[in-house]
Design an enzyme around this catalytic site. Structure first.
Site, PDB file in Angstrom:
ATOM      1  CD  GLU A 323     -50.318  55.391  -9.051  1.00  0.00           C
ATOM      2  OE1 GLU A 323     -49.251  55.674  -8.490  1.00  0.00           O
ATOM      3  OE2 GLU A 323     -50.415  55.158 -10.270  1.00  0.00           O
ATOM      4  CB  CYS A 419     -43.553  52.429 -13.217  1.00  0.00           C
ATOM      5  SG  CYS A 419     -45.251  52.248 -12.712  1.00  0.00           S
TER       6      CYS A 419
END
Lengths: 657, 657
Positions: A323, A419
């Site tokens: 990421e 998240c």
């Protein structure tokens, strides 16, 4: 520089009332759908969502239930972020029922807290002896940071101290465990977050131990001897992350931003969310301590991100693997990551920079991210989200080419690693914080969002009313409400995309020559009376944007932009195979408000071409001699932020020219 | 169709003598460098190469040494492929020293064979009880297949039966273990290979049990109940491959081409090498048995590959994850896989198809792959190889963007998984097989490679001498050497890329109207005398090629092609950032023979443009308003096959237009 001289401060969220036709939809959605839905998710009441187990974990940790911990090791943060979003929401809207839910949850959190102040259900349920043994991977201080943010926000919103006291006890305990002193752990978290949270706690409590602890975590990062190496020696490495983010230790260090001390870092590397959370903490500590070297490191990394590693939508993070950032000018549109949380972090970081130095570049980036990647990340039902925000989607490739399988052509339901949705809820409920800041007699107008704000200048109440139809139209009206005549200064951002504008004060044209523009802000200073109104008109032509040619992925392509809004092509409007379309840069573009498109949006219609391929002449060959053959087509572009809300299909931001 | 009516047969490798200025370099390299170097690698005598341990494994298995097995579970195949390459090499060149090495190795192989005929050092060294328990992952029959191929080739080359006997015993044993009869294993290998090998063994021995066994393996594949499912039940799955090639069972089935019975498969899916090896086996069985349904499946999959999933270089396999096909028209140039072995397999498959039906499309694909991806895969020192053959390289991205890390900007030394170099050695040493085939009185000329070939027609010796400077020039001279006057037919392929050609027979122009072209072959029939010569002149203009627009990765781009040669741009000639160059399709292209470029190659010079970006106006912004600004540049293109042999840097096949 003397940072104190330049710093401006945000207004309290309680003093800013957003009533904006564009944003109200999203704010309402967060309040009425996202927050209640998230509560149901936390309590495992949503049949179709993946189990969350968060409240159950807390009940087990509090000794109220029997059971095992379930979820990610940072599962607790879902509750922390929910509480923070609730707090922001309560600052602008009274909601006794919601407050009761939060109060009860906070009671439970308090019960789950250990006698020494420790709080983390992953460890307290059966892993107490493992505490602080794997800072690299277990997000222990990261989780603490989210609770600290929630505690501060809830105190600000309600005046209730319970959660604030909980997190102070936790922070005190952490302070007793970590630090440079002999016997303490000289480490820091693998995932930055507590650094920025501790500065908030310092501001709320005035206790400078929290500021010092934050500074310790920041300065310790990347020093030698390498803390995580020491940790590895003490335990078997967890293989999951080794597999996912493989590569030699040097790459691992970069993934964690531990390859160099933070003040020496020049390029944003590794996990994008961690980078921007770290930078937010660094900027906050720099602001509070006046550490100019730290601030310079922030600027260096800011510049690296926004001038070399940011997508035109405000997305950051070029690869799904880790990421992460990759390297300068590497901005692939189809294998992109551009996580929603990373852009939220970028917005928060920009806001902190803006509060140190009033430069429009920071507010410009906030605007870019808000109106594009952020808006895009949530569906109009508030129940579906993009975690990854691509600039090019070919649904078949997402399904069948593994390097694109993280790129979803439609928004997904709540996630196993959830998240983004709660982070988005935090951002949207705190949107009021991004519009204005104050520095003594100067009121900065950073964002164009219809709202009223109250502030005090020299003990006198000042109110500003902003009305606008932004981002669809560039007219902004600002009216002052004063107790009497007041000597003050308005500093209004002129967006980077805006080349022409006019400004009138109480109906009287202001000549451009007279206007002072400082760091991108139009300065209107003088003695104002109540009822003075400023009419700003920002010209919003459609502009074709190109990228620096070093961005190889965008070579030969342009993006349609109008005002802050980035446009894209969707299959539903333009047929399949969007890559086959070229845009005629000389064709006029028709600007049309389409009231049917969601809550109404400006669409663009222009002319272009489609390549023609003579299937017959090719006789089934994939390749045939080139001839310039194309047919004229009409091109319809819609705002990137609302793509994927109709028939699913291809989407393309960068169009061939 | 009656396949026997159309089938043509290859000439024995012994009867074809290649003496070609282009190919001799590579043949020499394989004989003088690759084969000897590989032998040293097999014996762990190369300090800088990763340990191979192959010969040691055999010595341990033969009881001549103590020790553990080391390497991949298919490590044995390195020796098998080496023996096969040696065999091909010995068919055209006598080399007593090399033959002695091979004989000794074969002695060792025989010693390592188990009493029941079993041969596989991975299992015989300490894992005997695991034999045949993990066909899905352990390449057990695949390894057998490679030994069978070696045994057949070595017998053909030397007349020595030892290795042939070894593999017959092994095949007999396999036949006793596998089959539809009760008590036998109704399974097949995860990695196809034995299917094609068993047909070779059948041809060499005349024993039709081998043909039937091959047919069994082919027909059993993809049937229900699913064999590998049964296998999983019996053992714990090996997690390594689960992690690497993740996804639900449906994907796993496709990865292994077991999602459907082979006759029902319509699209090439999964691991590319397995697909083409499978298809080769299928074509071979179809040819031998006349199974037209099987043959139709071959054609269906052939068409799918070459008209929808093949790179213009002849590469196949669009993703590194699973080394696999993805889906129709998905041909990314930068995250490509295009494994060398897959193209070798495609060539072998095409050759089998060509021997069933004489259609030039098969020979065209062989030519495309040979002159582009195959040539590219080996360095000019014979010691460095591309495993992955990209069409676009940005070295920094290979280093720093994880989805491109498999794309190497420079050829690598021998690999841990060293399948490509020995496979390449097999192909190059057997190149003579691809040039001609014979069907009764017809001699097919498929490839233009200077060579002489001997064949027999009606018991009389016919010799053909081909001379050409292909691929640089399109002149081909074919001269016949006959015992007397002979009624025969020459069928000469007119390449798909060739739009204009002339042909003269013994100096006399043949009119196009008189020429018969059948399935892409120019037919010259009649009574020939010794000394008759045919002069074929294929026009080789530079052609800009475009892809079907469904190939999104190639939209707005062209490739320069001349004859069979695909061209590319390299940074060393054109500066960095090749994506920033557009080619002017109307500009003349200068064709220059550069004798300095390696052994001499034709380069292309033309005109194009570079986009200009006003860094000053952009003030550090990544994005700025589009203006058409570009500067004229000279573009130099070199044959794709020889890229990466000079200063390392960027490379690009598809150029913007």
């Amino acid at each position: 520089m003397n940072m104190d001289m330049n710093a401006s401060n945000p207004l309290s969220l309680k003093e800013v009332h957003v009533k904006d036709s564009f944003w109200s939809t999203y704010i309402k959605l967060v309040k009425e759908v996202v927050i209640p839905y998230q509560w149901e998710v936390l309590n495992d009441n949503v049949a179709e969502a993946e189990p969350s187990h968060v409240m159950k974990n807390f009940r087990i940790a509090a000794g109220l239930e029997e059971g095992e911990f379930y979820g990610f090791f940072f599962q607790d943060t879902d509750l922390a972020k929910w509480l923070e979003a609730v707090a922001y929401s309560l600052q602008t809207t009274t909601d006794k029922e919601l407050e009761k839910l939060a109060d009860d949850a906070i009671d439970l959190v308090e019960k789950a807290q250990q006698p020494d102040g420790y709080l983390n259900t992953y460890f307290t349920i059966g892993r107490m002896e493992k505490r602080w043994t794997n800072l690299e991977e277990c997000h222990e201080l990261y989780t603490a940071g989210h609770f600290i943010e929630a505690g501060v926000a809830y105190h600000q919103a309600t005046g209730k101290r319970k959660l604030l006291d909980v997190v102070c006890r936790f922070a005190d305990y952490i302070d007793s465990v970590f630090g440079p002193e002999p016997g303490k752990i000289r480490g820091y978290d693998g995932h930055q977050e507590i650094e920025l949270a501790l500065v908030k706690l310092y501001r709320e409590t005035g206790n400078d131990r929290y500021l010092n602890l934050s500074r310790f975590f920041i300065e310790e990062r990347g020093q030698e001897p390498y803390y995580f190496q020491e940790e590895w020696k003490k335990r078997d490495r967890i293989s999951f992350w080794d597999m996912r983010v493989s590569g030699p230790p040097a790459d691992r260090k970069k993934y964690l931003q531990t390859h160099l001390p933070v003040k020496e870092q020049k390029e944003a590397v590794g996990h994008a969310v961690r980078v921007v959370y770290m930078l937010t903490g660094m900027a906050e500590v720099a602001k509070e301590t006046g550490d100019s070297m730290l601030y310079n490191a922030c600027k260096e990394l800011w510049n690296n991100i926004v001038t070399k590693q940011m997508y035109i939508t405000g997305g950051i993070g070029s690869t799904s693997i880790g990421e992460a950032f990759t390297f300068d000018y590497d901005l692939p549109n189809d294998t992109v990551y551009a996580e929603t949380c990373a852009s939220i972090g970028l917005i928060v970081f920009a806001q902190k920079m803006l509060q140190i130095e009033n430069k429009s570049c920071y507010a410009d980036v906030i605007e870019r991210a808000l109106y594009n990647v952020i808006i895009s990340s949530m569906s109009r039902d508030g129940r579906h989200f993009f975690y990854v925000n691509p600039l090019e989607v070919w649904p078949k490739a997402s399904e069948k080419n593994p390097v694109k399988k993280h790129v979803k052509p439609v928004r997904q339901k709540w996630f196993g690693c959830a998240c983004c949705p709660p982070n988005l809820a935090r951002l949207i409920t705190s949107l009021g914080q991004y519009i204005y800041t104050q520095k003594e007699r100067t009121l900065f107008v950073h964002q164009f969002i219809s709202s009223s704000a109250n502030l005090e200048i020299d003990g006198k109440r000042v109110c500003i009313h902003q009305t606008t139809e932004y981002p669809w139209y560039g007219n902004v009206r600002l009216e002052l409400e004063l107790e009497g005549r007041e000597e003050l200064e308005l500093a209004i951002r002129i967006p980077g995309w805006c080349k022409e504008y006019t400004v009138r004060m109480s109906g009287k044209e202001q000549l451009r020559e007279q206007a002072v523009v400082d760091n991108g802000y139009l300065i209107l200073a003088g003695e104002f009376t109540s009822g003075t109104f400023i009419e700003l008109k920002l010209d919003m032509p459609v502009t074709l944007m190109k990228a620096n040619p070093k961005v190889r992925a965008d070579a030969g392509k342009v993006v349609m932009q109008r005002g802050p809004v980035i446009y894209c092509l969707e299959e539903v409007d333009n047929g399949e195979n969007l890559s086959n379309i070229t845009l005629d840069p000389d064709a006029p573009v028709s600007v049309q408000f389409d009231s049917e498109l969601l809550d109404g949006a400006i669409t663009l219609i222009t002319k272009g071409y489609r390549d023609v391929f003579d299937e017959k002449a090719a006789q089934g060959d994939l390749y045939q001699p080139y001839k310039k053959e194309r047919e004229e087509v009409s091109i319809k572009a819609v705002p990137y932020g609302i793509w994927g809300n109709r028939t699913p299909g291809e989407m393309l931001v960068w169009v061939r020219i």
